[in-house]
Enzyme design. Structure first.
Site, PDB file in Angstrom:
ATOM      1  N   ASP A   2       0.929  -1.063   0.048  1.00  0.00           N
ATOM      2  CA  ASP A   2      -0.040   0.094   0.023  1.00  0.00           C
ATOM      3  C   ASP A   2       0.830   1.201  -0.062  1.00  0.00           C
ATOM      4  O   ASP A   2       1.626   1.123   1.109  1.00  0.00           O
ATOM      5  CB  ASP A   2      -0.748  -0.035   1.384  1.00  0.00           C
ATOM      6  CG  ASP A   2      -1.786   1.301   1.413  1.00  0.00           C
ATOM      7  OD1 ASP A   2      -1.793   2.070   0.273  1.00  0.00           O
ATOM      8  OD2 ASP A   2      -2.524   1.259   2.191  1.00  0.00           O
ATOM      9  N   VAL A   3       0.768   2.145  -1.150  1.00  0.00           N
ATOM     10  CA  VAL A   3       1.759   3.303  -1.027  1.00  0.00           C
ATOM     11  C   VAL A   3       1.509   4.190  -0.108  1.00  0.00           C
ATOM     12  O   VAL A   3       2.116   5.363   0.065  1.00  0.00           O
ATOM     13  CB  VAL A   3       1.773   3.712  -2.549  1.00  0.00           C
ATOM     14  CG1 VAL A   3       2.228   2.897  -3.640  1.00  0.00           C
ATOM     15  CG2 VAL A   3       0.453   4.388  -2.808  1.00  0.00           C
ATOM     16  N   TYR A  25      -9.753  13.549  -5.116  1.00  0.00           N
ATOM     17  CA  TYR A  25      -9.033  13.156  -6.308  1.00  0.00           C
ATOM     18  C   TYR A  25      -8.263  14.492  -6.875  1.00  0.00           C
ATOM     19  O   TYR A  25      -6.799  14.806  -7.082  1.00  0.00           O
ATOM     20  CB  TYR A  25      -9.780  12.343  -7.369  1.00  0.00           C
ATOM     21  CG  TYR A  25      -8.828  11.926  -8.585  1.00  0.00           C
ATOM     22  CD1 TYR A  25      -8.127  11.110  -8.357  1.00  0.00           C
ATOM     23  CD2 TYR A  25      -9.070  12.743  -9.885  1.00  0.00           C
ATOM     24  CE1 TYR A  25      -7.401  10.362  -9.666  1.00  0.00           C
ATOM     25  CE2 TYR A  25      -8.397  12.279 -10.922  1.00  0.00           C
ATOM     26  CZ  TYR A  25      -7.597  11.232 -10.905  1.00  0.00           C
ATOM     27  OH  TYR A  25      -6.861  10.518 -11.926  1.00  0.00           O
ATOM     28  N   LYS A  50      -4.341  15.507  -6.858  1.00  0.00           N
ATOM     29  CA  LYS A  50      -3.630  15.470  -7.971  1.00  0.00           C
ATOM     30  C   LYS A  50      -3.067  16.822  -8.055  1.00  0.00           C
ATOM     31  O   LYS A  50      -2.067  17.176  -8.615  1.00  0.00           O
ATOM     32  CB  LYS A  50      -4.294  15.437  -9.375  1.00  0.00           C
ATOM     33  CG  LYS A  50      -4.711  13.810  -9.265  1.00  0.00           C
ATOM     34  CD  LYS A  50      -3.825  12.756  -9.476  1.00  0.00           C
ATOM     35  CE  LYS A  50      -3.916  11.286  -9.946  1.00  0.00           C
ATOM     36  NZ  LYS A  50      -2.937  10.489 -10.309  1.00  0.00           N
ATOM     37  N   THR A  94      -8.657   2.202 -19.365  1.00  0.00           N
ATOM     38  CA  THR A  94      -8.139   1.340 -18.432  1.00  0.00           C
ATOM     39  C   THR A  94      -9.169   0.957 -17.602  1.00  0.00           C
ATOM     40  O   THR A  94     -10.308   1.577 -17.336  1.00  0.00           O
ATOM     41  CB  THR A  94      -7.239   2.156 -17.576  1.00  0.00           C
ATOM     42  OG1 THR A  94      -7.881   3.229 -16.793  1.00  0.00           O
ATOM     43  CG2 THR A  94      -6.081   2.952 -18.314  1.00  0.00           C
TER      44      THR A  94
HETATM   45  N1  LIG Z   1      -7.571   6.195 -16.568  1.00  0.00           N
HETATM   46  C1  LIG Z   1      -7.962   7.323 -16.871  1.00  0.00           C
HETATM   47  O1  LIG Z   1      -8.789   7.736 -17.596  1.00  0.00           O
HETATM   48  C2  LIG Z   1      -6.991   8.381 -16.254  1.00  0.00           C
HETATM   49  C3  LIG Z   1      -7.168   9.652 -16.360  1.00  0.00           C
HETATM   50  C4  LIG Z   1      -6.163  10.662 -15.836  1.00  0.00           C
HETATM   51  C5  LIG Z   1      -5.210  10.183 -14.954  1.00  0.00           C
HETATM   52  N2  LIG Z   1      -5.368   8.817 -14.683  1.00  0.00           N
HETATM   53  C6  LIG Z   1      -4.249   8.405 -13.749  1.00  0.00           C
HETATM   54  O2  LIG Z   1      -3.584   7.581 -14.272  1.00  0.00           O
HETATM   55  C7  LIG Z   1      -2.858   6.614 -13.041  1.00  0.00           C
HETATM   56  C8  LIG Z   1      -3.125   5.120 -13.513  1.00  0.00           C
HETATM   57  O3  LIG Z   1      -4.600   4.939 -13.846  1.00  0.00           O
HETATM   58  P1  LIG Z   1      -5.128   3.786 -14.304  1.00  0.00           P
HETATM   59  O4  LIG Z   1      -6.355   4.195 -15.207  1.00  0.00           O
HETATM   60  O5  LIG Z   1      -4.321   3.038 -15.054  1.00  0.00           O
HETATM   61  O6  LIG Z   1      -5.842   3.078 -12.833  1.00  0.00           O
HETATM   62  P2  LIG Z   1      -5.997   1.620 -12.700  1.00  0.00           P
HETATM   63  O7  LIG Z   1      -7.234   1.501 -11.600  1.00  0.00           O
HETATM   64  O8  LIG Z   1      -6.250   0.400 -13.877  1.00  0.00           O
HETATM   65  O9  LIG Z   1      -4.397   1.113 -12.137  1.00  0.00           O
HETATM   66  C9  LIG Z   1      -4.515   1.687 -10.781  1.00  0.00           C
HETATM   67  C10 LIG Z   1      -2.978   0.979 -10.024  1.00  0.00           C
HETATM   68  O10 LIG Z   1      -2.863   1.566  -8.960  1.00  0.00           O
HETATM   69  C11 LIG Z   1      -2.612   0.671  -7.978  1.00  0.00           C
HETATM   70  N3  LIG Z   1      -3.095   1.055  -6.702  1.00  0.00           N
HETATM   71  C12 LIG Z   1      -4.205   1.676  -6.401  1.00  0.00           C
HETATM   72  N4  LIG Z   1      -4.158   1.997  -5.153  1.00  0.00           N
HETATM   73  C13 LIG Z   1      -3.008   1.678  -4.413  1.00  0.00           C
HETATM   74  C14 LIG Z   1      -2.212   1.694  -3.461  1.00  0.00           C
HETATM   75  N5  LIG Z   1      -2.977   2.082  -2.101  1.00  0.00           N
HETATM   76  N6  LIG Z   1      -1.054   1.088  -3.097  1.00  0.00           N
HETATM   77  C15 LIG Z   1      -0.318   0.576  -4.171  1.00  0.00           C
HETATM   78  N7  LIG Z   1      -0.948   0.597  -5.322  1.00  0.00           N
HETATM   79  C16 LIG Z   1      -2.238   1.012  -5.548  1.00  0.00           C
HETATM   80  C17 LIG Z   1      -3.345  -0.872  -8.386  1.00  0.00           C
HETATM   81  O11 LIG Z   1      -3.146  -1.694  -7.757  1.00  0.00           O
HETATM   82  C18 LIG Z   1      -3.307  -0.527  -9.941  1.00  0.00           C
HETATM   83  O12 LIG Z   1      -2.151  -1.144 -10.277  1.00  0.00           O
HETATM   84  C19 LIG Z   1      -3.552   6.929 -11.952  1.00  0.00           C
HETATM   85  O13 LIG Z   1      -2.837   7.821 -11.140  1.00  0.00           O
HETATM   86  C20 LIG Z   1      -4.801   7.786 -12.441  1.00  0.00           C
HETATM   87  O14 LIG Z   1      -5.301   8.758 -11.370  1.00  0.00           O
HETATM   88  C21 LIG Z   1      -6.000   7.985 -15.209  1.00  0.00           C
END
Ligand SMILES: NC(=O)c1ccc[n+]([C@@H]2O[C@H](COP(=O)([O-])OP(=O)(O)OC[C@H]3O[C@@H](n4cnc5c(N)ncnc54)[C@H](O)[C@@H]3O)[C@@H](O)[C@H]2O)c1
Length: 246
Positions: free
Chosen positions: A59-60, A150, A154, A185
């Site tokens: 957990d980060v 969020y 961010k 995703t």
């Molecule tokens: N998907 C989108 O449209 C989008 C848009 C803008 C920004 N983002 C950002 O991009 C990044 C990746 O998003 P994604 O869509 O691939 O998400 P996702 O949900 O597919 O993956 C999230 C990852 O974070 C890990 N994670 C979550 N909570 C955690 C914790 N407490 N400790 C350790 N690991 C943890 C999960 O295990 C997973 O590997 C995130 O920071 C998200 O906010 C995503």
């Protein structure tokens, strides 16, 4: 194409979406990858295709777990050249329904974790002239409805990026942020809007050219982690398929 040969990268969020795609891309580019995420089964699936690397489920939001992971990575691979903070969570809620726990969890994953990892990684990155890439969001540079925690986290991550960039001006370390727009995703697929939500407000986040693939964003992260980005420091890159154009 930017090479990452002979580099060791610690990548969070490595089990899913953008993080998993970044792990695969870094590996194809020759990097050794140390992956962090919550779920070890999915980490194992991603790392089945990784030539040189290791992973850890943690957990980060835990400072001690983050410190242990950095030390384990350096002990195993002898160096650390890049820290890529991708782990994140985003759940839409009306602000009046956000609990203390929701707020704390939004900040823990999206802001505290990157800080803990930056702090632990800095001595190693400074020694190597390494790079930090923090993955924010368009929600880190503009407001998004139903996303107070969020958005606040961010925005904070962009502030952390800029603060480190200024503090380490005299060092070889580079610190940058990438702010994606909508990517296909699991995070996006799991979105549920709050009851009675105004979809016009939610659709304000949409990019005019549609959704991106996570690999589109991973390529920018790889560039920023590579020596090709030698003069990029303190930058906040929107990778949003035109959303920021106005
Ligand atoms: N998907 C989108 O449209 C989008 C848009 C803008 C920004 N983002 C950002 O991009 C990044 C990746 O998003 P994604 O869509 O691939 O998400 P996702 O949900 O597919 O993956 C999230 C990852 O974070 C890990 N994670 C979550 N909570 C955690 C914790 N407490 N400790 C350790 N690991 C943890 C999960 O295990 C997973 O590997 C995130 O920071 C998200 O906010 C995503």
């Amino acid at each position: 194409m930017s090479s990452l040969r002979d580099k060791v990268a610690l990548i969070t969020g490595a089990s899913s979406g953008l993080g998993a795609e970044t792990v695969r891309l870094f590996s194809r580019k020759g990097a050794t990858v140390f992956g962090i995420a919550r779920d070890s089964d999915r980490l194992a699936e991603v790392f089945a295709d990784v030539e040189t690397g290791a992973y850890r489920s943690l957990d980060v939001g835990s400072a001690s777990a983050c410190r242990d992971a950095v030390e384990r990575c350096v002990a195993q691979f002898g160096q650390l050249d890049a820290l890529i903070n991708i782990a994140g969570r985003h759940q839409m809620r009306r602000t009046e329904a956000v609990t203390d726990e929701d707020w704390a969890e939004d900040l823990a994953v999206n802001l505290n974790g990157p800080f803990y990892l930056c702090r632990a990684a800095l001595p190693h990155l400074l020694a190597r002239g390494g790079a930090i890439v923090n993955v924010g969001s368009v929600a880190g540079v503009e407001g998004q409805a139903y996303s107070a925690g969020y958005c606040a986290a961010k925005h904070g991550l962009i502030g952390l990026t800029r603060a480190l960039a200024v503090e380490y001006t005299a060092d070889r370390l580079r610190v940058n942020a990438v702010c994606p727009g909508g990517m296909l995703t699991p995070q996006l697929e799991q979105f549920t809007a709050p009851a009675g939500a105004d979809f016009d407000l939610i659709m304000r986040t949409a990019s005019p050219r549609g959704m991106m693939q996570p690999l589109d964003v991973a390529k920018v992260i790889a560039f920023l982690a590579s020596d090709d980005a030698v003069a990029v420091h303190g930058a906040v890159y929107r990778v949003d398929n035109g959303k920021g154009a106005g």
